[in-house]
Design a protein around this motif. Structure first.
Motif, mmCIF file in Angstrom:
data_model
loop_
_atom_site.group_PDB
_atom_site.id
_atom_site.type_symbol
_atom_site.label_atom_id
_atom_site.label_comp_id
_atom_site.label_asym_id
_atom_site.label_seq_id
_atom_site.Cartn_x
_atom_site.Cartn_y
_atom_site.Cartn_z
ATOM 1 N N LEU A 162 2.205 8.016 56.738
ATOM 2 C CA LEU A 162 3.655 7.891 56.614
ATOM 3 C C LEU A 162 4.149 6.897 57.655
ATOM 4 C CD1 LEU A 162 6.527 8.782 55.716
ATOM 5 C CD2 LEU A 162 6.322 10.677 57.347
ATOM 6 N N ILE A 163 4.848 5.860 57.198
ATOM 7 C CA ILE A 163 5.385 4.849 58.118
ATOM 8 C C ILE A 163 6.905 4.886 58.049
ATOM 9 C CG2 ILE A 163 5.454 2.411 58.734
ATOM 10 C CD1 ILE A 163 2.678 2.115 57.479
ATOM 11 N N ASN A 164 7.514 5.424 59.098
ATOM 12 C CA ASN A 164 8.970 5.508 59.199
ATOM 13 C C ASN A 164 9.495 4.213 59.803
ATOM 14 O OD1 ASN A 164 9.767 8.169 58.205
ATOM 15 N ND2 ASN A 164 8.534 8.976 59.882
ATOM 16 N N ASN A 165 9.816 3.283 58.922
ATOM 17 C CA ASN A 165 10.241 1.955 59.338
ATOM 18 C C ASN A 165 11.743 1.724 59.160
ATOM 19 O OD1 ASN A 165 9.884 -1.106 59.743
ATOM 20 N ND2 ASN A 165 10.665 -0.975 57.642
ATOM 21 N N ALA A 166 12.387 2.447 58.250
ATOM 22 C CA ALA A 166 13.806 2.218 57.965
ATOM 23 C C ALA A 166 14.657 2.466 59.206
ATOM 24 C CB ALA A 166 14.268 3.129 56.831
ATOM 25 N N GLY A 167 15.629 1.592 59.418
ATOM 26 C CA GLY A 167 16.514 1.751 60.566
ATOM 27 C C GLY A 167 17.677 0.786 60.489
ATOM 28 N N VAL A 168 18.670 1.017 61.328
ATOM 29 C CA VAL A 168 19.835 0.126 61.404
ATOM 30 C C VAL A 168 20.197 -0.116 62.865
ATOM 31 C CG1 VAL A 168 20.812 0.827 59.188
ATOM 32 C CG2 VAL A 168 21.486 2.058 61.270
ATOM 33 N N LEU A 202 6.485 0.761 70.049
ATOM 34 C CA LEU A 202 7.582 0.350 70.933
ATOM 35 C C LEU A 202 7.502 -1.141 71.257
ATOM 36 C CD1 LEU A 202 6.391 3.409 72.205
ATOM 37 C CD2 LEU A 202 8.724 3.225 73.063
ATOM 38 N N PRO A 203 7.859 -1.994 70.320
ATOM 39 C CA PRO A 203 7.910 -3.425 70.619
ATOM 40 C C PRO A 203 9.163 -3.757 71.410
ATOM 41 C CG PRO A 203 8.665 -3.052 68.390
ATOM 42 C CD PRO A 203 8.251 -1.698 68.935
ATOM 43 N N ALA A 204 9.177 -4.932 72.020
ATOM 44 C CA ALA A 204 10.410 -5.458 72.614
ATOM 45 C C ALA A 204 11.090 -6.318 71.545
ATOM 46 C CB ALA A 204 10.089 -6.222 73.890
ATOM 47 N N THR A 205 11.359 -7.571 71.815
ATOM 48 C CA THR A 205 12.066 -8.408 70.847
ATOM 49 C C THR A 205 11.127 -8.892 69.753
ATOM 50 O OG1 THR A 205 13.505 -9.174 72.629
ATOM 51 C CG2 THR A 205 13.554 -10.412 70.574
ATOM 52 N N ILE A 206 11.459 -8.569 68.503
ATOM 53 C CA ILE A 206 10.671 -9.010 67.354
ATOM 54 C C ILE A 206 11.340 -10.226 66.740
ATOM 55 C CG2 ILE A 206 9.603 -8.332 65.170
ATOM 56 C CD1 ILE A 206 9.965 -5.424 65.985
ATOM 57 N N ASP A 207 10.556 -11.222 66.377
ATOM 58 C CA ASP A 207 11.089 -12.462 65.822
ATOM 59 C C ASP A 207 11.433 -12.275 64.343
ATOM 60 O OD1 ASP A 207 11.928 -15.057 65.661
ATOM 61 O OD2 ASP A 207 9.906 -15.919 65.532
ATOM 62 N N ILE A 208 12.403 -11.416 64.105
ATOM 63 C CA ILE A 208 12.821 -11.090 62.744
ATOM 64 C C ILE A 208 14.173 -10.397 62.802
ATOM 65 C CG2 ILE A 208 11.747 -8.798 62.664
ATOM 66 C CD1 ILE A 208 10.882 -9.387 59.806
ATOM 67 N N GLY A 209 14.956 -10.488 61.752
ATOM 68 C CA GLY A 209 16.222 -9.768 61.676
ATOM 69 C C GLY A 209 17.134 -10.070 62.847
ATOM 70 N N MET A 210 17.695 -9.004 63.452
ATOM 71 C CA MET A 210 18.642 -9.219 64.540
ATOM 72 C C MET A 210 17.962 -9.803 65.770
ATOM 73 S SD MET A 210 19.520 -5.327 65.739
ATOM 74 C CE MET A 210 18.277 -4.192 66.396
ATOM 75 N N GLY A 268 12.075 1.751 54.146
ATOM 76 C CA GLY A 268 12.678 0.455 54.462
ATOM 77 C C GLY A 268 11.769 -0.701 54.124
ATOM 78 N N ALA A 269 11.077 -0.609 52.975
ATOM 79 C CA ALA A 269 10.059 -1.604 52.625
ATOM 80 C C ALA A 269 10.639 -2.910 52.109
ATOM 81 C CB ALA A 269 9.104 -1.015 51.585
ATOM 82 N N ASN A 270 11.939 -2.945 51.867
ATOM 83 C CA ASN A 270 12.538 -4.121 51.243
ATOM 84 C C ASN A 270 13.007 -5.186 52.225
ATOM 85 O OD1 ASN A 270 14.484 -2.215 52.083
ATOM 86 N ND2 ASN A 270 16.046 -3.130 50.792
ATOM 87 N N GLY A 271 12.851 -4.958 53.514
ATOM 88 C CA GLY A 271 13.295 -5.952 54.482
ATOM 89 C C GLY A 271 12.740 -5.684 55.855
ATOM 90 N N GLY A 272 13.068 -6.572 56.789
ATOM 91 C CA GLY A 272 12.594 -6.390 58.154
ATOM 92 C C GLY A 272 11.074 -6.301 58.212
ATOM 93 N N LEU A 273 10.593 -5.338 58.965
ATOM 94 C CA LEU A 273 9.148 -5.150 59.092
ATOM 95 C C LEU A 273 8.510 -4.534 57.853
ATOM 96 C CD1 LEU A 273 8.583 -3.757 62.698
ATOM 97 C CD2 LEU A 273 7.788 -5.933 61.795
ATOM 98 N N SER A 318 15.429 -4.120 44.784
ATOM 99 C CA SER A 318 15.190 -5.038 45.901
ATOM 100 C C SER A 318 13.705 -5.168 46.244
ATOM 101 C CB SER A 318 15.959 -4.569 47.136
ATOM 102 O OG SER A 318 15.464 -3.317 47.602
ATOM 103 N N LEU A 319 12.877 -4.335 45.632
ATOM 104 C CA LEU A 319 11.443 -4.352 45.889
ATOM 105 C C LEU A 319 10.669 -5.164 44.854
ATOM 106 C CD1 LEU A 319 11.137 -0.534 46.617
ATOM 107 C CD2 LEU A 319 10.893 -2.345 48.330
ATOM 108 N N ALA A 320 11.364 -5.749 43.882
ATOM 109 C CA ALA A 320 10.697 -6.377 42.744
ATOM 110 C C ALA A 320 9.695 -7.447 43.162
ATOM 111 C CB ALA A 320 11.743 -6.960 41.791
ATOM 112 N N ASN A 321 10.086 -8.336 44.062
ATOM 113 C CA ASN A 321 9.179 -9.413 44.477
ATOM 114 C C ASN A 321 7.970 -8.874 45.217
ATOM 115 O OD1 ASN A 321 10.851 -11.346 43.353
ATOM 116 N ND2 ASN A 321 11.927 -11.783 45.273
ATOM 117 N N LEU A 322 8.181 -7.846 46.008
ATOM 118 C CA LEU A 322 7.080 -7.245 46.758
ATOM 119 C C LEU A 322 6.102 -6.549 45.818
ATOM 120 C CD1 LEU A 322 6.070 -6.748 49.670
ATOM 121 C CD2 LEU A 322 7.401 -4.636 49.677
ATOM 122 N N VAL A 323 6.609 -5.767 44.895
ATOM 123 C CA VAL A 323 5.765 -5.045 43.946
ATOM 124 C C VAL A 323 4.976 -6.022 43.081
ATOM 125 C CG1 VAL A 323 5.780 -3.494 41.950
ATOM 126 C CG2 VAL A 323 7.250 -3.017 43.919
#
Length: 248
Positions: A80-86, A178-186, A12-17, A42-47
């Motif tokens: 390994l960073i498992n960041n992808a989620g919905v 285990l964060p609480a509310t992150i100032d990003i996305g939803m 999930g490197a293209n958005g959120g965290l 979607s990773l072009a700018n990051l790469v």
């Protein structure tokens, strides 16, 4: 384990965290970062920020064939960073149907499990390494207006504990963040207080260095974790007032 010179893979490197993880890894001296997304375009700018270190990888975490292909390309990872989620901000009873709840379980729980299973042998061959699983404080106390997401993250927390136990003998550190509310996305639509994405990533990566298994980034998460130890039912009742706005 140090972040400097590690070889990391971020789902999930293209958005959120995800982009914050990639940027922090680069700034802390990671040798290579595999940035993963369903759509590599979607990773072009990051790469483009450091194409010699940031390697785009096509990855759909719920597709075992896609995960196997990523494993074949990323045999050198140590982190390994498992960041992808919905998440869909819906209640359990108030939701009109179960389609989004199923998707949250499919991605947040089963997708994370698929990736852990696939990369565990890679980490073993590379002296153990570490896994970071992005969980949430709602894994420990359900937030009713986001009830099905909370339930999926509770499953993710449980799988993190189980994977930790199974991989201990190979020397793999398994971390629940285990964060609480992150100032990003939803989290942008949630009330204050919030934790910055930079702080979440900083505390998560420091946990790798310090060998900490459970990390609660930000003051809100730390206070909630302390209250869960002191009076869990009281916190449950407070959070229970945050109900969904519609009913089926």
């Amino acid at each position: 384990m140090q972040i400097e010179n590690c070889i990391a893979l971020v789902t999930g490197a293209n958005g959120g965290l995800g982009q914050y993880y990639v940027e922090a890894l680069r700034s802390q001296g990671a040798a290579k970062i595999y940035a993963c997304a369903r759509n590599p375009d979607s990773l072009a700018n990051l790469v483009a920020k450091d194409p010699s270190k940031i390697i785009p990888i096509t990855l759909e975490i719920t597709d075992e064939q896609s995960v196997k292909q990523a494993v074949s390309l990323c045999q050198d990872i140590t982190l390994l960073i498992n960041n992808a989620g919905v998440g869909f901000n819906q209640g359990l009873i108030a939701a009109t149907d179960l389609s989004k709840a199923r998707m949250e379980i499919e991605v947040n729980y089963l997708g994370t499990l698929i990736v852990c299973r696939a990369f565990a042998p890679v980490l073993k061959q590379n002296q153990g390494g570490a896994i970071i699983n992005m969980v949430s404080m709602v894994a420990r106390v359900n937030l009713p207006f986001n009830g099905s997401y909370s339930a999926s993250k509770a499953a993710t927390l449980s799988l993190t504990q189980g994977v930790r136990a199974e991989l201990a003998s190979q020397g793999t550190l398994v971390i629940a963040v285990l964060p609480a509310t992150i100032d990003i996305g939803m989290g942008k639509s949630y009330p204050e207080p919030k934790v910055s994405p930079e702080e979440v990533v900083r505390e998560a990566l420091q946990a790798v260095v310090d060998g900490v298994e459970d990390v609660y980034p930000g003051e809100q998460a730390k206070q909630m974790a302390a209250q869960l130890l002191k009076d869990p039912k009281s916190l449950e009742k407070i959070v229970a007032m945050m109900l969904p706005t519609s009913t089926p």
